[in-house]
Design a protein around this motif. Structure first.
Motif, PDB file in Angstrom:
ATOM      1  N   ILE A   1       8.183   1.208  12.961  1.00 60.98           N
ATOM      2  CA  ILE A   1       7.701   1.209  14.348  1.00 60.98           C
ATOM      3  C   ILE A   1       6.281   1.783  14.458  1.00 60.98           C
ATOM      4  O   ILE A   1       5.537   1.476  15.381  1.00 60.98           O
ATOM      5  N   ASN A   2       5.914   2.611  13.489  1.00 57.88           N
ATOM      6  CA  ASN A   2       4.587   3.240  13.513  1.00 57.88           C
ATOM      7  C   ASN A   2       3.558   2.474  12.707  1.00 57.88           C
ATOM      8  O   ASN A   2       2.397   2.873  12.655  1.00 57.88           O
ATOM      9  N   CYS A   3       3.994   1.415  12.046  1.00 57.95           N
ATOM     10  CA  CYS A   3       3.090   0.743  11.123  1.00 57.95           C
ATOM     11  C   CYS A   3       2.424  -0.471  11.774  1.00 57.95           C
ATOM     12  O   CYS A   3       3.053  -1.193  12.553  1.00 57.95           O
ATOM     13  N   THR A   4       1.170  -0.681  11.450  1.00 55.03           N
ATOM     14  CA  THR A   4       0.436  -1.783  12.066  1.00 55.03           C
ATOM     15  C   THR A   4      -0.106  -2.761  11.019  1.00 55.03           C
ATOM     16  O   THR A   4      -0.879  -3.646  11.354  1.00 55.03           O
TER      17      THR A   4
ATOM     18  N   ASP B   1       4.104  -6.532  10.402  1.00 53.52           N
ATOM     19  CA  ASP B   1       4.209  -7.634  11.376  1.00 53.52           C
ATOM     20  C   ASP B   1       5.151  -8.721  10.860  1.00 53.52           C
ATOM     21  O   ASP B   1       6.001  -9.230  11.597  1.00 53.52           O
TER      22      ASP B   1
ATOM     23  N   LEU C   1      -4.671   4.898  14.699  1.00 55.42           N
ATOM     24  CA  LEU C   1      -3.620   4.225  13.934  1.00 55.42           C
ATOM     25  C   LEU C   1      -2.988   3.066  14.701  1.00 55.42           C
ATOM     26  O   LEU C   1      -2.327   2.214  14.124  1.00 55.42           O
ATOM     27  N   GLY C   2      -3.165   3.077  16.018  1.00 52.04           N
ATOM     28  CA  GLY C   2      -2.803   1.902  16.808  1.00 52.04           C
ATOM     29  C   GLY C   2      -1.331   1.588  16.886  1.00 52.04           C
ATOM     30  O   GLY C   2      -0.947   0.416  16.917  1.00 52.04           O
ATOM     31  N   TRP C   3      -0.462   2.603  16.909  1.00 52.74           N
ATOM     32  CA  TRP C   3       0.958   2.301  17.116  1.00 52.74           C
ATOM     33  C   TRP C   3       1.487   2.926  18.395  1.00 52.74           C
ATOM     34  O   TRP C   3       2.694   2.904  18.658  1.00 52.74           O
TER      35      TRP C   3
ATOM     36  N   MET D   1     -10.396   3.822   8.226  1.00 53.83           N
ATOM     37  CA  MET D   1      -9.560   4.670   9.096  1.00 53.83           C
ATOM     38  C   MET D   1     -10.229   6.017   9.373  1.00 53.83           C
ATOM     39  O   MET D   1      -9.934   6.674  10.363  1.00 53.83           O
TER      40      MET D   1
ATOM     41  N   ALA E   1       3.779  11.557  13.563  1.00 50.66           N
ATOM     42  CA  ALA E   1       4.761  10.752  12.830  1.00 50.66           C
ATOM     43  C   ALA E   1       5.590  11.573  11.850  1.00 50.66           C
ATOM     44  O   ALA E   1       6.319  11.015  11.050  1.00 50.66           O
TER      45      ALA E   1
ATOM     46  N   LYS F   1      -0.644  -5.890  22.356  1.00 53.59           N
ATOM     47  CA  LYS F   1       0.432  -4.920  22.600  1.00 53.59           C
ATOM     48  C   LYS F   1      -0.103  -3.962  23.648  1.00 53.59           C
ATOM     49  O   LYS F   1      -1.201  -3.422  23.499  1.00 53.59           O
TER      50      LYS F   1
ATOM     51  N   ASP G   1       0.820  -1.220   0.000  1.00 52.85           N
ATOM     52  CA  ASP G   1       0.000   0.000   0.000  1.00 52.85           C
ATOM     53  C   ASP G   1       0.854   1.269   0.000  1.00 52.85           C
ATOM     54  O   ASP G   1       0.321   2.362  -0.084  1.00 52.85           O
ATOM     55  N   LYS G   2       2.171   1.102   0.125  1.00 53.28           N
ATOM     56  CA  LYS G   2       3.092   2.229   0.226  1.00 53.28           C
ATOM     57  C   LYS G   2       2.598   3.213   1.292  1.00 53.28           C
ATOM     58  O   LYS G   2       2.319   4.379   1.024  1.00 53.28           O
ATOM     59  N   CYS G   3       2.430   2.648   2.492  1.00 49.91           N
ATOM     60  CA  CYS G   3       1.825   3.448   3.562  1.00 49.91           C
ATOM     61  C   CYS G   3       2.690   4.625   3.981  1.00 49.91           C
ATOM     62  O   CYS G   3       2.190   5.598   4.537  1.00 49.91           O
ATOM     63  N   GLY G   4       3.980   4.571   3.676  1.00 52.13           N
ATOM     64  CA  GLY G   4       4.854   5.700   4.002  1.00 52.13           C
ATOM     65  C   GLY G   4       5.128   5.863   5.482  1.00 52.13           C
ATOM     66  O   GLY G   4       5.446   6.954   5.925  1.00 52.13           O
ATOM     67  N   LYS G   5       4.982   4.775   6.249  1.00 48.84           N
ATOM     68  CA  LYS G   5       5.207   4.890   7.694  1.00 48.84           C
ATOM     69  C   LYS G   5       6.529   4.241   8.096  1.00 48.84           C
ATOM     70  O   LYS G   5       6.960   3.270   7.481  1.00 48.84           O
TER      71      LYS G   5
ATOM     72  N   ALA H   1      -3.408  -6.920  18.530  1.00 44.96           N
ATOM     73  CA  ALA H   1      -2.583  -6.983  17.315  1.00 44.96           C
ATOM     74  C   ALA H   1      -2.992  -8.142  16.410  1.00 44.96           C
ATOM     75  O   ALA H   1      -2.993  -8.018  15.189  1.00 44.96           O
TER      76      ALA H   1
ATOM     77  N   VAL I   1       0.463   9.140   4.003  1.00 36.35           N
ATOM     78  CA  VAL I   1      -0.736   8.391   4.360  1.00 36.35           C
ATOM     79  C   VAL I   1      -1.975   9.258   4.192  1.00 36.35           C
ATOM     80  O   VAL I   1      -3.090   8.767   4.031  1.00 36.35           O
TER      81      VAL I   1
ATOM     82  N   GLN J   1      -7.137  -4.746   4.735  1.00 39.70           N
ATOM     83  CA  GLN J   1      -6.537  -4.611   6.059  1.00 39.70           C
ATOM     84  C   GLN J   1      -7.609  -4.352   7.121  1.00 39.70           C
ATOM     85  O   GLN J   1      -8.463  -3.478   6.942  1.00 39.70           O
TER      86      GLN J   1
END
Lengths: 164, 670
Positions: A51-54, A59, B232-234, B162, B239, B619, A44-48, B608, B300, B588
């Protein structure tokens, strides 16, 4: 006044030296966290940052990195591996070498140049004011040579109180 | 209704175009008849855009999938709450929303400025109408929200999961109110340049508008952070995404403007600087829109159909060239006295504050565009993410925090040694005591923790200076007027709304700094795969996994909720219910975190992953002092209300000053 300027200068130097010391203390540990150093490379090229990506890709990537670390690869080796696979874009921040160094240097350089420019500007403005204060027959010089009078001190104190 | 919506968009475009031309002609020819005629344009344009907006909302609420926009951003099952927010969920609707807010601001300015018949207002209206024309042109000819589908489908694609969060109903309108609000001071600044009324009249006329826009932009950023935090759940809230940066940059430049403008009002200095800052603020808002709608930078937040890049780039370049040319042409008139008494003065500290704020703004801008520069120079695409911004902006931010404490209490003109001693002795001692008290408690093992320690000391210093200011002012009033402490404090703030409102805003900023510092450094987290009955320990908390419940919420949404008993000192204090939501047609799932927020820390729980045997991967984050950020936001809101509270005496003085300058229409052709 010179005493005050010196005090401010010393405080500034101490503050900047503190920051510099902090920077060097951390430099070695910067790449310690893979998740912080690498971007998520999902479809998806989330750009995150990882550590910030879920997403599910992040994973899987984490699991893969855990295995690689367990296999004995160092953080730097894994990062290098990722750069070779995805290119520099996988890094969450520019490297501090070559052209990328400009990314890090320019903001502080701009701040430094701005600071010097500001200093010069204030010097000019305060100088203009000083010369403006001088009377036609050198009254200003006369006053400054004898130092602030009792009345000018009183005026200054009253002006200070005016701030209340 | 769709036809009406489309038609009124065309009428709005024609009216705004007419209004622009008529206002300019009225002002140039000093024609009152044209001025009155042009005066109808803002209201008609607003009414047309409002009708158009109602038409789109109607289509969303009635599931009219003959509209491509409704099909793309809504569906039958979508909650009415989110059907309402789908309006700004996509590019076309958000542009219409932009036009709606812009015309609303314009109409409010029109009604505010109408009785004054000011030449300045006339040109300002022309500028706002011209900007409205640009957006209406896009809406009519490039991204029409009333575009039809020849064979309407039975159901829509639905809103991005989202975006199905209550913060997304609040965050975009707030941010837009901030972004678009800066059009008002920009328009007046342009009008001042055009009419050569370059004293501080335009600043005083737009001070409240600037404050309102600044407030909304500030809250918009904070609401966006809240959305990121819960959706966003992180475990984090910011960011440094390019689009986040795009909303942060105008806020920073506007903050610099709000401070430096005080020097112009007080000492008639820095006219070019203030003019440049407000123009730059507006340019930054358009730059942000360009980023979101061009697809140039990966983010995003970028809209799916990011196709408006060239339009916004052209608009951006046009504005920059116009601003630069006008400023250069008016340079002789923008000359100020530019005299400072000393390096050690409030004026100088405000200049330093401006330098630091712009330093942060520039670093953010540089980081945002550096990937493009790198690709252009080296042909290599790179990423500039949070590590860059944290390393560059945090030290500069700490200098800014120190200046928040120094600026307001250093004397105007020239600070003497006795003045400095009097104002700073107690705050410095308090900060030193705080530093000594914190030293054995806080960890100092890495850069982030050391920065946080410095930030805490500075927070104590700034808070001390602010409390001292309130205390000294209250004591002075008590002595002079024999008032009670509460009454003296109330009157002090009421009589000096701007000054003490500003201090309240600073308290909010300090709280935000403290919240960011603590949460960035001292947060911990645990990730564990657990079976029912197993526990997770974090800090003083023990979380016992109780059950996993699947819920078919709607025909398109399934929720899987994990239930955890949260115990502290052996006592159950809370039940956490983090969940995962699965939407039909979406690859997703979306995490819905559960947060228990206290002043000390947030317990932040994420589901998670889970398996068929009901075991789950959880988490758990313990984020210290995050609630301080949100509380700081509300304190800023309170301070802004105090600052912006109407002052009739000031309004009368302002109008009298303008009339003396003959910046009003002579009713030559009445």
């Amino acid at each position: 006044m010179i005493r005050i300027q010196k005090a401010v200068l010393i405080l500034t130097v101490v503050f900047l030296a503190g920051i510099a010391a902090v920077e060097s203390a951390y430099a070695g540990a910067m790449l310690a966290d893979l998740e912080n150093a690498l971007m998520c490379k999902c479809d998806d090229k989330c750009g995150k940052v990882l550590i910030n990506c879920t997403c599910s890709t992040s994973d899987e990537t984490r699991k893969k990195f855990t295995k690689l670390l367990d296999s004995g690869l160092t953080v730097e080796q894994i990062i290098q591996q990722q750069v070779e696979k995805h290119g520099e874009t996988v890094l969450s921040a520019p490297t501090k070498k070559g052209f990328n160094l400009t990314a890090w240097v320019v903001p502080f350089g701009a701040l430094l140049v701005g600071g010097l420019g500001l200093r010069r500007l204030i010097q000019t403005w305060t100088g203009k004011n000083d010369s403006g204060k001088k009377g036609p027959e050198g009254e200003g010089e006369k006053i400054s040579s004898t130092g602030p009078s009792k009345y000018s001190r009183q005026l200054q104190d009253e002006l200070d109180r005016l701030e209340l | 209704m769709n036809d009406i919506g489309e038609f009124t968009l065309m009428v709005a475009l024609a009216t705004s175009l007419y209004g622009t031309v008529a206002y300019v002609m009225a002002a140039r020819g000093n024609r009152m008849d044209l001025y009155r005629s042009a005066g109808k344009a803002p209201v008609i344009t607003w009414a047309c855009v409002m009708v158009s907006s109602i038409a789109l909302w109607n289509a969303l609420f009635t599931n009219d999938f003959s509209l491509q926009y409704v099909w793309a951003y809504s569906n039958i099952e979508l909650d009415y709450f989110y059907k309402f927010s789908s309006f700004w969920g996509g590019q076309k609707g958000s542009l219409l929303f932009w036009a709606l807010i812009l015309t609303s601001y314009m109409t409010a300015v029109y009604f505010q400025g109408r009785p004054k018949n000011l030449l300045l207002v006339s040109y300002a209206m022309a500028v706002m109408l011209a900007i409205t024309t640009f957006f209406l042109f896009l809406l009519n000819f490039s991204t029409n929200p009333f575009e039809r589908i020849p064979l309407p489908p039975l159901d829509g694609r639905g809103l991005n999961p989202m975006l199905q969060n209550y913060w997304m109903v609040i965050h975009p309108p707030t941010l837009y109110l901030g972004y678009i609000g800066f059009t008002v001071p920009f328009a007046f600044a342009m009008a001042a340049l055009i009419t050569k009324n370059l004293d501080d009249a335009w600043i005083r006329l737009t001070r409240k508008w600037t404050l309102i826009a600044w407030f909304f932009l500030c809250m918009g950023n904070l609401f966006g952070a809240s959305w990121a935090y819960v959706e966003l759940g992180w475990g984090g809230y910011w960011a440094w995404d390019p689009v986040e940066n795009a909303s942060f940059m105008p806020l920073i430049v506007a903050t610099a403007y709000l401070h430096s403008v005080m020097i112009q009002e007080k000492k008639d200095m820095m006219k070019v600087w203030n003019m440049s800052l407000i123009l730059l603020t507006f340019v930054m808002t358009i730059f942000g829109t360009f980023i979101t709608r061009s697809g140039l930078i990966q983010s995003v937040h970028t809209f799916d159909e990011a196709t408006l890049g060239y339009y916004f780039l052209a608009f951006l370049l046009f504005i920059i060239v116009l601003c630069v040319v006008l400023i250069i042409k008016r340079l002789p008139l923008l000359k100020s006295k530019n005299e400072l008494d000393s390096f050690l003065s409030r004026e100088a500290s405000f200049l330093l504050n401006n330098l630091v704020l712009l330093g942060i703004g520039f670093a953010t801008f540089w980081g945002t565009i550096f990937p493009i520069i790198s690709e252009a120079v080296r042909g290599v695409k790179i990423t500039v993410g949070p590590p860059f911004y944290n390393q560059v902006n945090v030290p500069i931010g700490l200098i800014l925090l120190a200046l928040i404490g120094i600026g307001p209490v250093i004397a105007w003109r020239r600070a003497t040694w006795s003045n400095l001693k009097k104002n700073f002795m107690k705050p410095v001692i308090t900060a030193s005591v705080g530093a000594a008290a914190l030293f054995p408690i806080v960890p100092l093992s890495n850069r982030s923790e050391i920065y946080t320690y410095i930030a805490f000391i500075l927070c104590i210093f700034v808070m001390s200076t602010i409390i001292m200011e309130f205390f000294k002012g209250t004591r002075a009033r008590r002595e002079l007027h024999q008032e009670t402490a509460v009454s003296a404090l109330g009157t002090l703030v009421w009589r000096n709304k701007r000054r003490y409102g500003g201090y309240i805003v600073h308290v909010g900023v300090v709280m935000i700094f403290a919240g960011i510092a603590a949460s960035q450094s001292y947060g911990t987290h645990v990730e564990k795969h657990v079976k029912i009955g197993e526990t997770i320990e974090i800090g003083d908390y023990m979380l016992r996994y109780e059950k996993l419940v699947p819920i078919q919420a709607t025909s398109v949404k399934t929720r899987v909720v994990a239930q955890l008993a949260v115990e502290k000192n052996g006592r159950r204090i809370w039940t956490a219910r983090p969940e995962k939501e699965f939407y039909k047609g979406q690859d997703q799932p979306v995490s819905e975190v559960d947060v228990r927020s206290t002043l000390v820390s947030d317990l932040y729980v994420i589901l998670a992953d889970f398996r068929e045997d009901e075991s789950a991967t959880l988490k758990v984050y313990l984020n210290p002092m995050v609630s301080w950020l949100w509380m700081g936001g509300w304190v800023i809101a309170l301070g802004t209300v105090v600052c912006a509270w109407p002052d009739r005496l000031e309004q009368r003085r302002r109008l009298e000053r303008l009339k003396r300058q003959q910046a009003v229409f002579a009713p030559a052709q009445e």
